[in-house]
Design an enzyme around this catalytic site. Sequence first.
Site, PDB file in Angstrom:
ATOM      1  N   GLU A  35      35.044   8.591-103.517  1.00 53.41           N
ATOM      2  CA  GLU A  35      36.359   9.013-104.048  1.00 53.41           C
ATOM      3  C   GLU A  35      36.638  10.462-103.683  1.00 53.41           C
ATOM      4  O   GLU A  35      35.765  11.329-103.816  1.00 53.41           O
ATOM      5  CB  GLU A  35      36.347   8.836-105.567  1.00 53.41           C
ATOM      6  CG  GLU A  35      37.621   8.272-106.123  1.00 53.41           C
ATOM      7  CD  GLU A  35      37.896   6.855-105.636  1.00 53.41           C
ATOM      8  OE1 GLU A  35      38.644   6.700-104.656  1.00 53.41           O
ATOM      9  OE2 GLU A  35      37.381   5.903-106.243  1.00 53.41           O
ATOM     10  N   ASP A  38      38.088  10.880 -98.482  1.00 53.13           N
ATOM     11  CA  ASP A  38      38.794  10.502 -97.233  1.00 53.13           C
ATOM     12  C   ASP A  38      39.509  11.682 -96.591  1.00 53.13           C
ATOM     13  O   ASP A  38      39.445  11.874 -95.384  1.00 53.13           O
ATOM     14  CB  ASP A  38      39.722   9.287 -97.419  1.00 53.13           C
ATOM     15  CG  ASP A  38      40.825   9.449 -98.449  1.00 53.13           C
ATOM     16  OD1 ASP A  38      40.850  10.472 -99.181  1.00 53.13           O
ATOM     17  OD2 ASP A  38      41.683   8.546 -98.537  1.00 53.13           O
ATOM     18  N   LEU A 126      45.573   1.321-107.967  1.00 50.43           N
ATOM     19  CA  LEU A 126      45.182   0.185-107.126  1.00 50.43           C
ATOM     20  C   LEU A 126      46.035   0.129-105.856  1.00 50.43           C
ATOM     21  O   LEU A 126      46.130  -0.901-105.191  1.00 50.43           O
ATOM     22  CB  LEU A 126      45.278  -1.131-107.913  1.00 50.43           C
ATOM     23  CG  LEU A 126      44.385  -1.203-109.159  1.00 50.43           C
ATOM     24  CD1 LEU A 126      44.585  -2.525-109.894  1.00 50.43           C
ATOM     25  CD2 LEU A 126      42.903  -1.034-108.802  1.00 50.43           C
ATOM     26  N   ASP A 173      43.698   4.135 -98.300  1.00 55.79           N
ATOM     27  CA  ASP A 173      44.466   3.051 -98.919  1.00 55.79           C
ATOM     28  C   ASP A 173      45.234   2.236 -97.886  1.00 55.79           C
ATOM     29  O   ASP A 173      45.248   1.000 -97.924  1.00 55.79           O
ATOM     30  CB  ASP A 173      45.445   3.627 -99.954  1.00 55.79           C
ATOM     31  CG  ASP A 173      44.730   4.432-101.023  1.00 55.79           C
ATOM     32  OD1 ASP A 173      43.492   4.330-101.111  1.00 55.79           O
ATOM     33  OD2 ASP A 173      45.405   5.154-101.767  1.00 55.79           O
TER      34      ASP A 173
HETATM   35  C1  GLA Z   1      44.387   8.104-103.613  1.00 52.74           C
HETATM   36  C2  GLA Z   1      44.713   8.472-102.167  1.00 52.74           C
HETATM   37  C3  GLA Z   1      43.519   8.172-101.243  1.00 52.74           C
HETATM   38  C4  GLA Z   1      42.232   8.776-101.789  1.00 52.74           C
HETATM   39  C5  GLA Z   1      42.048   8.452-103.274  1.00 52.74           C
HETATM   40  C6  GLA Z   1      40.874   9.176-103.862  1.00 52.74           C
HETATM   41  O1  GLA Z   1      44.219   6.723-103.724  1.00 52.74           O
HETATM   42  O2  GLA Z   1      45.838   7.766-101.705  1.00 52.74           O
HETATM   43  O3  GLA Z   1      43.798   8.623 -99.936  1.00 52.74           O
HETATM   44  O4  GLA Z   1      42.201  10.156-101.563  1.00 52.74           O
HETATM   45  O5  GLA Z   1      43.202   8.759-104.033  1.00 52.74           O
HETATM   46  O6  GLA Z   1      39.692   8.756-103.302  1.00 52.74           O
END
Ligand code: GLA
Length: 391
Positions: A35, A38, A126, A173
């Site tokens: 988490e 990215d 989500l 995502d």
């Molecule tokens: C959101 C962002 C992702 C990622 C998460 C945390 O979902 O869209 O790119 O950074 O938070 O891991």
Amino acid sequence: MTDQRAAKIAEQFIAVYETAPLVFRAPGRVNLIGEHTDYNDGFVMPAAIGFYTHVAAGKNEDGVLRIHAQQFGESVEFALDRLAGPPRRHWSDYVRGVAAELQDAGVGGSGANLLVDGDVPLGAGLSSSAAIEMATALALATLNSAHLAKIELVKLCQRAEHKYAGTKCGIMDQFISCFGMANHALMLDCRSLDATQLPLPSPASLVICNTMVRHELAGGEYNERRSSCERSVKRLGQVLPGIQALRDVKIEELEQHRSLLNDVDYRRCRHVVTENARVQEAAHALTAGNLGRFGELMYESHESLDRDYEVTCEELNAMVRLARRADGVYGARMTGGGFGGCTVNLVDAEKSETFKQAMVAGYKAETGIVPEVYVCAASAGASQAGIASLL
Ligand code: GLA
């Protein structure tokens, strides 16, 4: 979900626009571990889930992008030469943003009528936003006969989120919404974009517990975390020449040069650096079938997000505490950006229903809130939905 769902959306489209559409769908996701790594060029391990956003689409000759959101019973319209503009904090930002980015990529001569509907829980961490972006991108690219590689659509959706929703998100995502595979988690190197599909063992279920506390990523905290990481890379770069992102920093190096950073930035870095190591270990544990170790890493990830990255909240912590006490749980952690939303739980498949009941009762007793609990399967990524035979 199913083609019946797509057929229903096609019928709704016909009721609104009086022509037959093509239908596309893209899923939400859950992140098993990795988490806030990215956008630091690090590692993530998400899976697509069986909640989808559908976009039904047809051309129009009116030079406009027309969007009807079935969920909200609301329609909006944009002239094709007026798509650009700042975030409006409206669901249509995602659709308008993708259309504008496609135009910038040379796609999008044609006017389009769209109908959007979906069952990805909104504001629950989500990735309902990535789902609507990917389904829109596939729809508009197909309508305009554009031959863009899927990875280009993924990057384009990420840019749309930056510019039109105002969240400086990483690529996780959109990538998983596009490339998810049934019964697999995806180990992604967010720098090289090398992706490995990892089979999820059938004795374990993915159970998602929704705290029902809505998060608001565009609210500034998310972008603030990203800035903290970037600031730290600049500072650490003074003594570690050649580093481009926190991905390149080892924990020993961070400890050695800790005095260059203020306490908050140091802790943000410590989360990212240790989380990257956890994802890589988790991939080995999963491949070796060691769910016990995988689960421990999930708990460690949650603690790090709570203590160092400070993106959890009371309700998320309560969910993880309850999961620790429940029977048949390998591991649990918050998933997604944080500040509310959901936890992901790896649970013995035979115990998933009793786990669900225990979580609903325990969380209600502790917080007074009735949670939603979804027993999920890892699902396939974005695609065109076959509807012809059902119409
Ligand atoms: C959101 C962002 C992702 C990622 C998460 C945390 O979902 O869209 O790119 O950074 O938070 O891991």
